[in-house]
Design an enzyme around this catalytic site. Structure first.
Site, short mmCIF file in Angstrom:
data_model
loop_
_atom_site.label_atom_id
_atom_site.label_comp_id
_atom_site.label_asym_id
_atom_site.label_seq_id
_atom_site.Cartn_x
_atom_site.Cartn_y
_atom_site.Cartn_z
N HIS A 84 0.87 -1.19 0.00
CA HIS A 84 0.00 0.00 0.00
C HIS A 84 0.90 1.25 0.00
CE1 HIS A 84 -3.33 2.57 0.70
NE2 HIS A 84 -3.61 2.29 1.96
N HIS A 134 -2.85 -2.72 -9.48
CA HIS A 134 -3.80 -2.07 -8.57
C HIS A 134 -5.06 -2.91 -8.49
CE1 HIS A 134 -6.20 1.08 -6.71
NE2 HIS A 134 -5.04 1.62 -6.38
N ASP A 185 2.61 5.10 -7.10
CA ASP A 185 3.88 4.98 -6.38
C ASP A 185 5.08 4.75 -7.29
OD1 ASP A 185 2.98 5.21 -3.68
OD2 ASP A 185 2.00 3.28 -3.93
N1 CMC Z 1 4.20 -7.49 -10.08
C1 CMC Z 1 4.05 -8.74 -10.60
N2 CMC Z 1 2.90 -9.40 -10.62
C2 CMC Z 1 1.83 -8.79 -10.08
C3 CMC Z 1 1.90 -7.50 -9.53
C4 CMC Z 1 3.14 -6.85 -9.54
N3 CMC Z 1 3.27 -5.63 -9.04
N4 CMC Z 1 0.68 -7.14 -9.06
C5 CMC Z 1 -0.13 -8.18 -9.31
N5 CMC Z 1 0.57 -9.17 -9.95
C6 CMC Z 1 0.03 -10.43 -10.45
C7 CMC Z 1 -0.17 -11.44 -9.33
O1 CMC Z 1 0.97 -12.23 -9.14
C8 CMC Z 1 -1.36 -12.22 -9.85
O2 CMC Z 1 -0.89 -13.08 -10.84
P1 CMC Z 1 -1.55 -14.55 -11.00
O3 CMC Z 1 -2.96 -14.29 -11.44
O4 CMC Z 1 -0.71 -15.24 -12.02
O5 CMC Z 1 -1.47 -15.20 -9.64
C9 CMC Z 1 -2.20 -11.16 -10.55
O6 CMC Z 1 -1.27 -10.16 -10.98
C10 CMC Z 1 -3.27 -10.52 -9.66
O7 CMC Z 1 -2.60 -10.03 -8.50
P2 CMC Z 1 -3.27 -9.88 -7.07
O8 CMC Z 1 -2.21 -9.86 -6.04
O9 CMC Z 1 -4.36 -10.91 -6.92
O10 CMC Z 1 -3.96 -8.47 -7.22
P3 CMC Z 1 -4.50 -7.58 -6.03
O11 CMC Z 1 -5.58 -6.73 -6.58
O12 CMC Z 1 -4.82 -8.43 -4.84
O13 CMC Z 1 -3.24 -6.68 -5.61
C11 CMC Z 1 -1.69 -4.91 -5.45
C12 CMC Z 1 -3.10 -5.33 -5.91
C13 CMC Z 1 -1.56 -3.40 -5.59
C14 CMC Z 1 -1.50 -5.27 -3.96
C15 CMC Z 1 -0.64 -5.65 -6.32
O14 CMC Z 1 -0.81 -5.28 -7.68
C16 CMC Z 1 0.79 -5.38 -5.85
O15 CMC Z 1 1.29 -6.06 -4.96
N6 CMC Z 1 1.47 -4.37 -6.48
C17 CMC Z 1 2.80 -3.98 -6.03
C18 CMC Z 1 2.70 -3.10 -4.80
C19 CMC Z 1 2.24 -1.70 -5.14
O16 CMC Z 1 2.74 -1.08 -6.07
N7 CMC Z 1 1.29 -1.20 -4.33
C20 CMC Z 1 0.79 0.16 -4.48
C21 CMC Z 1 -0.65 0.19 -4.88
S1 CMC Z 1 -1.17 1.84 -5.41
C22 CMC Z 1 -1.04 2.84 -4.02
C23 CMC Z 1 -2.06 2.53 -2.98
O17 CMC Z 1 -3.16 3.05 -3.05
O18 CMC Z 1 -1.74 1.74 -2.08
#
Ligand code: CMC
Length: 471
Positions: A290, A329, A385
């Site tokens: 986050h 996201h 970010d």
């Molecule tokens: N790098 C590589 N793979 C990713 C990433 C990433 N940054 N984000 C998601 N994925 C993949 C994940 O491995 C999954 O793949 P599969 O379907 O093969 O298992 C798929 O995409 C869906 O991911 P998820 O974790 O189920 O998606 P989510 O909606 O639960 O997570 C997130 C959203 C923001 C936590 C995630 O994208 C992440 O960890 N991003 C990196 C951290 C980041 O930049 N966070 C800041 C968010 S914006 C600021 C805020 O408001 O917080």
């Protein structure tokens, strides 16, 4: 009225009337019609489906991927189109024309302020920037290398103990958060003090005395003054950097029910005091998925080290070894509109502070990722970010201050939700249900008859414990 318009209206009203689900419960053959309103069904309607024991049907939804838990008027996101609006105003327009404090007023009070309202708002907030000396003394006791988010979370929580007159725990039978004046007072205090707490956390870290808030400076200037002034009588921060930070604060002020804002509402639901709510929300923001992502992006870029290492880094990410931080996201399945604005700010900041070399790695990383099937298939785009860390680094902020720079403006969004939560009679204490799959009703085993469990062996044995066993 034109006949064709009339016909269209009839068709629309028929479609609306048919906006429902018909569910057949195959356990008992019963059929239920559930209305759909604004794209969702009511949990209590689904609960009308019962098993033989009369237990309601529940919905299993880890991470609240499909759950609407409140009604709000604060911000609107269309994740597919990449739209973000605060109280109906597009983020692009606010970033271009407004200031952070004006946006904070809009979020918390619902409308943009008049000139007089803004002057009063700014005056009140700036007159609440001072910390109680016991709080500043407490802050000096943190270790010199304490993460500033740890300091901020603890200090906001400690602040609760300094304002007993607003603490519901100390006011039996009273509802202090029905009192608008009392609520506004806490809003001024929190909005004012958060910049001082942030600046003091930084000063403590670098071993320099704290600067008291200054007269005659605006909100952002005051923050930079408290961060950076040594003993200059005429300290003035660069106007281009003040504006850059102001815009970054606008972009970070609110983002509907992200993890920390959901935590804010969650805590508010138990009627704990607002300072504790803010501490809890800040704690949720601190996580690297986050608000800690900006810090994580910078550490990732440093670890990659050069453009030539990008392909091997991305291969690791695609193999599931780590994430491309600053990408992806929960809601945006398109370019995060904030990231586009952040990218533009980078050039303004570089024109003053010099280009941060990590930007080259970031841009190449983005270029390659956006053309890579893995990221395309999963709709992973840069989020807010991705570039902020590079900007903050160029401005000279230490890496662990980045989440603090996210927290300061987000306080405005949290307070808007706190106020909205308390005004909405539909809100209830948050109490989700669980899918219990653990053991049931066992006989107690006396200690001398117990077997050592695998769990204890694998998860609790520390290095020290291992040494003890060997000895
Ligand atoms: N790098 C590589 N793979 C990713 C990433 C990433 N940054 N984000 C998601 N994925 C993949 C994940 O491995 C999954 O793949 P599969 O379907 O093969 O298992 C798929 O995409 C869906 O991911 P998820 O974790 O189920 O998606 P989510 O909606 O639960 O997570 C997130 C959203 C923001 C936590 C995630 O994208 C992440 O960890 N991003 C990196 C951290 C980041 O930049 N966070 C800041 C968010 S914006 C600021 C805020 O408001 O917080």
């Amino acid at each position: 009225m034109d006949n064709s318009v009339h016909r269209l209206q009839i068709i629309q009203s028929h479609l609306l009337a048919r906006s429902s689900l018909t569910i057949t419960d195959n356990r008992n053959g019963k059929t239920l019609e559930v209305p759909i309103k604004n794209g969702f069904v009511l949990g209590k309607d689904m609960g009308k489906l019962k098993n033989q024991e009369g237990e309601n049907l529940m919905v299993y939804d880890p991470g609240y991927m499909q759950t609407v838990c409140c009604t709000s008027r604060i911000s609107y996101i269309d994740g597919d189109k990449g739209i973000l609006e605060y109280r109906g105003y597009p983020i692009e327009e606010l970033a271009e024309k407004s200031s952070f404090l004006e946006v904070a007023f809009l979020l918390i009070n619902g409308e943009l302020p008049t000139k007089m309202q803004f002057e009063k708002w700014e005056h009140k907030i700036l007159h609440h920037t001072y910390l109680h000396t016991d709080i500043s003394r407490m802050m000096k006791n943190f270790h010199y290398d304490a993460h500033p988010m740890g300091v901020l979370v603890s200090t906001m929580s400690a602040m609760s103990t300094f304002q007993p007159e607003q603490n519901p725990a100390l006011l039996p039978g009273m509802d202090p958060y029905k009192d608008t004046l009392l609520m506004n007072k806490q809003i001024y205090r929190i909005m004012g003090r958060i910049i001082t707490v942030a600046a003091y956390a930084y000063r403590n870290r670098i071993g320099r005395p704290f600067n008291e808030p200054a007269q005659g400076l605006n909100y952002i200037e005051n923050f930079l003054y408290m961060m950076d002034r040594l003993n200059e009588g005429n300290y003035k921060s660069h106007p281009k950097l003040v504006r850059a930070l102001d815009v970054l604060f606008i972009l970070h002020a609110e983002h509907e029910l992200n993890c920390s804002t959901a935590a804010m509402r969650h805590l508010a639901s138990s009627e704990v005091d607002v300072y504790t709510c803010i501490a809890g929300a800040a704690a949720a923001l601190y996580g690297r998925k986050h608000g800690g992502a900006n810090e994580a992006v910078l550490r990732m870029l440093e670890e990659i080290g050069s453009v030539s290492n990008i392909p091997s880094f991305l291969e690791k990410v695609k193999a599931g070894k780590g994430r491309l931080m600053g990408f992806g996201h929960r809601v945006y399945k398109n370019y995060d509109p904030r990231a586009i604005i952040v990218r533009k700010i980078a050039d303004d900041v570089f024109s003053v502070c010099g280009k941060e070399p990590l930007i080259d790695i970031a841009m190449e990383l983005e270029r390659i990722a956006l053309t890579d099937k893995y990221f395309i298939d999963r709709k992973l785009y840069p989020n807010v970010d991705f570039y902020t860390g590079v900007i903050y680094k160029s401005m000279g902020f230490p890496t662990d201050m980045f989440p603090v720079l996210f927290t300061i403006p987000r306080v405005a969004g949290w307070l808007a939700h706190w106020k909205e939560f308390h005004a909405d009679p539909e809100n209830k204490i948050v109490r989700p249900r669980q899918n219990y799959i653990g053991k049931r009703t066992r006989d107690y085993v006396p200690v001398d008859k117990r077997q050592k469990s695998d769990f204890f062996l694998s998860s609790v044995t520390s290095t020290r414990a291992k040494r003890r066993e060997v000895n």
